[in-house]
Design an enzyme around this catalytic site. Structure first.
Site, PDB file in Angstrom:
ATOM      1  N   HIS A 102       3.511   1.181  13.463  1.00 62.35           N
ATOM      2  CA  HIS A 102       3.905  -0.217  13.474  1.00 62.35           C
ATOM      3  C   HIS A 102       4.901  -0.523  12.352  1.00 62.35           C
ATOM      4  O   HIS A 102       5.920  -1.190  12.572  1.00 62.35           O
ATOM      5  CB  HIS A 102       2.673  -1.102  13.343  1.00 62.35           C
ATOM      6  N   GLU A 103       4.610  -0.004  11.160  1.00 57.93           N
ATOM      7  CA  GLU A 103       5.484  -0.263  10.013  1.00 57.93           C
ATOM      8  C   GLU A 103       6.868   0.336  10.212  1.00 57.93           C
ATOM      9  O   GLU A 103       7.859  -0.196   9.726  1.00 57.93           O
ATOM     10  CB  GLU A 103       4.874   0.314   8.725  1.00 57.93           C
ATOM     11  N   LEU A 104       6.936   1.484  10.909  1.00 56.56           N
ATOM     12  CA  LEU A 104       8.238   2.106  11.160  1.00 56.56           C
ATOM     13  C   LEU A 104       8.992   1.362  12.253  1.00 56.56           C
ATOM     14  O   LEU A 104      10.208   1.241  12.211  1.00 56.56           O
ATOM     15  CB  LEU A 104       8.055   3.572  11.571  1.00 56.56           C
ATOM     16  N   ALA A 128       4.661  -8.572  -9.595  1.00 55.95           N
ATOM     17  CA  ALA A 128       4.565  -9.788 -10.411  1.00 55.95           C
ATOM     18  C   ALA A 128       5.804 -10.652 -10.197  1.00 55.95           C
ATOM     19  O   ALA A 128       5.708 -11.869  -9.991  1.00 55.95           O
ATOM     20  CB  ALA A 128       4.397  -9.420 -11.885  1.00 55.95           C
ATOM     21  N   GLY A 181       8.617  -5.619   0.896  1.00 59.76           N
ATOM     22  CA  GLY A 181       7.420  -4.852   0.557  1.00 59.76           C
ATOM     23  C   GLY A 181       7.041  -3.868   1.650  1.00 59.76           C
ATOM     24  O   GLY A 181       7.275  -4.120   2.825  1.00 59.76           O
ATOM     25  N   THR A 182       6.434  -2.766   1.256  1.00 62.08           N
ATOM     26  CA  THR A 182       5.990  -1.774   2.234  1.00 62.08           C
ATOM     27  C   THR A 182       4.475  -1.824   2.424  1.00 62.08           C
ATOM     28  O   THR A 182       3.950  -1.205   3.339  1.00 62.08           O
ATOM     29  CB  THR A 182       6.342  -0.355   1.765  1.00 62.08           C
ATOM     30  N   GLY A 183       3.781  -2.533   1.527  1.00 59.11           N
ATOM     31  CA  GLY A 183       2.326  -2.577   1.622  1.00 59.11           C
ATOM     32  C   GLY A 183       1.655  -1.340   1.055  1.00 59.11           C
ATOM     33  O   GLY A 183       0.452  -1.156   1.188  1.00 59.11           O
ATOM     34  N   LEU A 184       2.448  -0.484   0.409  1.00 66.11           N
ATOM     35  CA  LEU A 184       1.876   0.755  -0.145  1.00 66.11           C
ATOM     36  C   LEU A 184       1.870   0.760  -1.668  1.00 66.11           C
ATOM     37  O   LEU A 184       1.309   1.656  -2.294  1.00 66.11           O
ATOM     38  CB  LEU A 184       2.677   1.964   0.358  1.00 66.11           C
TER      39      LEU A 184
HETATM   40  P1  ADP Z   1       3.526  -5.192  -0.897  1.00 68.60           P
HETATM   41  O1  ADP Z   1       3.821  -5.935  -2.151  1.00 68.60           O
HETATM   42  O2  ADP Z   1       4.624  -4.284  -0.504  1.00 68.60           O
HETATM   43  O3  ADP Z   1       3.060  -6.069   0.221  1.00 68.60           O
HETATM   44  P2  ADP Z   1       1.356  -3.930  -2.411  1.00 68.60           P
HETATM   45  O4  ADP Z   1       0.446  -2.806  -2.051  1.00 68.60           O
HETATM   46  O5  ADP Z   1       2.176  -3.766  -3.628  1.00 68.60           O
HETATM   47  O6  ADP Z   1       2.272  -4.199  -1.126  1.00 68.60           O
HETATM   48  O7  ADP Z   1       0.486  -5.264  -2.541  1.00 68.60           O
HETATM   49  C1  ADP Z   1      -0.439  -5.606  -1.518  1.00 68.60           C
HETATM   50  C2  ADP Z   1      -0.646  -7.105  -1.447  1.00 68.60           C
HETATM   51  O8  ADP Z   1      -1.333  -7.555  -2.613  1.00 68.60           O
HETATM   52  C3  ADP Z   1       0.641  -7.911  -1.399  1.00 68.60           C
HETATM   53  O9  ADP Z   1       1.159  -8.021  -0.090  1.00 68.60           O
HETATM   54  C4  ADP Z   1       0.173  -9.259  -1.954  1.00 68.60           C
HETATM   55  O10 ADP Z   1      -0.448 -10.008  -0.930  1.00 68.60           O
HETATM   56  C5  ADP Z   1      -0.895  -8.863  -2.955  1.00 68.60           C
HETATM   57  N1  ADP Z   1      -0.374  -8.825  -4.364  1.00 68.60           N
HETATM   58  C6  ADP Z   1       0.054  -7.739  -5.038  1.00 68.60           C
HETATM   59  N2  ADP Z   1       0.437  -8.062  -6.293  1.00 68.60           N
HETATM   60  C7  ADP Z   1       0.233  -9.376  -6.428  1.00 68.60           C
HETATM   61  C8  ADP Z   1       0.444 -10.317  -7.499  1.00 68.60           C
HETATM   62  N3  ADP Z   1       0.923  -9.938  -8.695  1.00 68.60           N
HETATM   63  N4  ADP Z   1       0.098 -11.626  -7.274  1.00 68.60           N
HETATM   64  C9  ADP Z   1      -0.391 -12.025  -6.073  1.00 68.60           C
HETATM   65  N5  ADP Z   1      -0.589 -11.185  -5.019  1.00 68.60           N
HETATM   66  C10 ADP Z   1      -0.285  -9.888  -5.193  1.00 68.60           C
END
Ligand code: ADP
Length: 248
Positions: A36-38, A152, A209-212
């Site tokens: 799905h992500e790809l 952040a 974002g990749t969610g990883l």
């Molecule tokens: P991505 O940022 O690519 O979605 P991450 O694995 O880095 O994937 O983060 C997963 C989820 O955690 C983010 O989609 C967000 O919902 C939440 N998140 C991460 N860092 C923060 C932050 N500093 N403040 C608020 N929510 C955050």
């Protein structure tokens, strides 16, 4: 006697099967998630290309199309890079190259690397770091800190303060990133460290974002024998802390 042993054997088998079934389910879900992500960026690439081909444009118009296609390519590249790192980590092949790392210097380097991003949102990116060394893989630790700082910057609103802090906590060393963003509600706190889990999918994608990211930070901390901690309050902000065993 023999029947007790058989019982134990049966219990052990059941355990093993349950675990195999569990990892099978996990693998199935992961594969579906990756597909799905790809597909999302690939669909975007195709659509943008097809629409551009349908009309005729001037040089600026084409430049814009190419720019937006390259953004999707960037996302795909990041996604595959991160998947590769996680796959290596899963296979136990990701070898850490440990060396003495000056965490203070690392924190300052990461902050200056990301200062342009923060400036765009008029965020104050501050570093509070002492020159305390730790045995670590510099590249892995740097990427982890970059991921936390990028999050952040992404999730906290403009004109807020982001602090990159390193120090000691008992016998351990820590590196943390603290923001004044939205915080993370209790029901999401455990799950955000899972691969591809996001509180707000479309918002995360919109920001590239990749969610990883957090899955990688967690792996980086644990591969060093440490852990990743989160302190957060909704509406107040979040502090993600990498705690590493034994500072020197
Ligand atoms: P991505 O940022 O690519 O979605 P991450 O694995 O880095 O994937 O983060 C997963 C989820 O955690 C983010 O989609 C967000 O919902 C939440 N998140 C991460 N860092 C923060 C932050 N500093 N403040 C608020 N929510 C955050």
């Amino acid at each position: 006697g023999a029947s007790l042993e058989l019982d134990q054997l049966a219990a052990a088998f059941n355990d093993t099967f349950a675990r195999l079934e569990g990892s099978f389910d996990q693998l199935k879900r992961f594969t579906a998630d990756v597909s799905h992500e790809l597909r999302t960026p690939l669909t975007a690439l195709r659509t943008v290309g097809e629409v551009a081909l349908r009309g005729s444009h001037d040089a600026d118009g084409y430049r814009e199309v190419i720019g937006s296609m390259l953004e999707e390519v960037d996302r795909l590249t990041r996604l595959t890079d991160e998947l590769l790192t996680l796959a290596r980590a899963d296979a136990g092949e990701a070898k850490l190259h440990k060396e003495p790392v000056d965490r203070g210097a690392l924190a300052r380097e990461v902050a200056s690397h990301l200062s342009v991003l923060a400036e765009e949102k008029e965020q104050a990116l501050e570093v509070d770091a002492g020159p305390l060394n730790v045995e670590a893989d510099r590249t892995v630790l740097r990427q982890a800190l970059v991921n936390l700082a990028v999050n952040a910057i992404k999730y906290a609103p403009g004109r807020t303060r982001i602090r990159v802090v390193t120090g000691r906590q008992g016998g351990a060393a820590f590196l943390e990133v603290a923001d004044e963003g939205p915080g993370i509600a209790p029901e999401h706190r455990e799950r955000i460290f899972e691969r591809f889990y996001r509180v707000d999918k479309s918002r995360s994608r919109e920001m590239g974002g990749t969610g990883l990211g957090l899955a990688l930070v967690k792996w980086a901390a644990e591969a060093h024998g440490g852990r990743l901690e989160l302190e957060t309050e909704v509406g107040r902000g979040s502090t993600f802390r990498i705690v590493l065993p034994s500072a020197h």
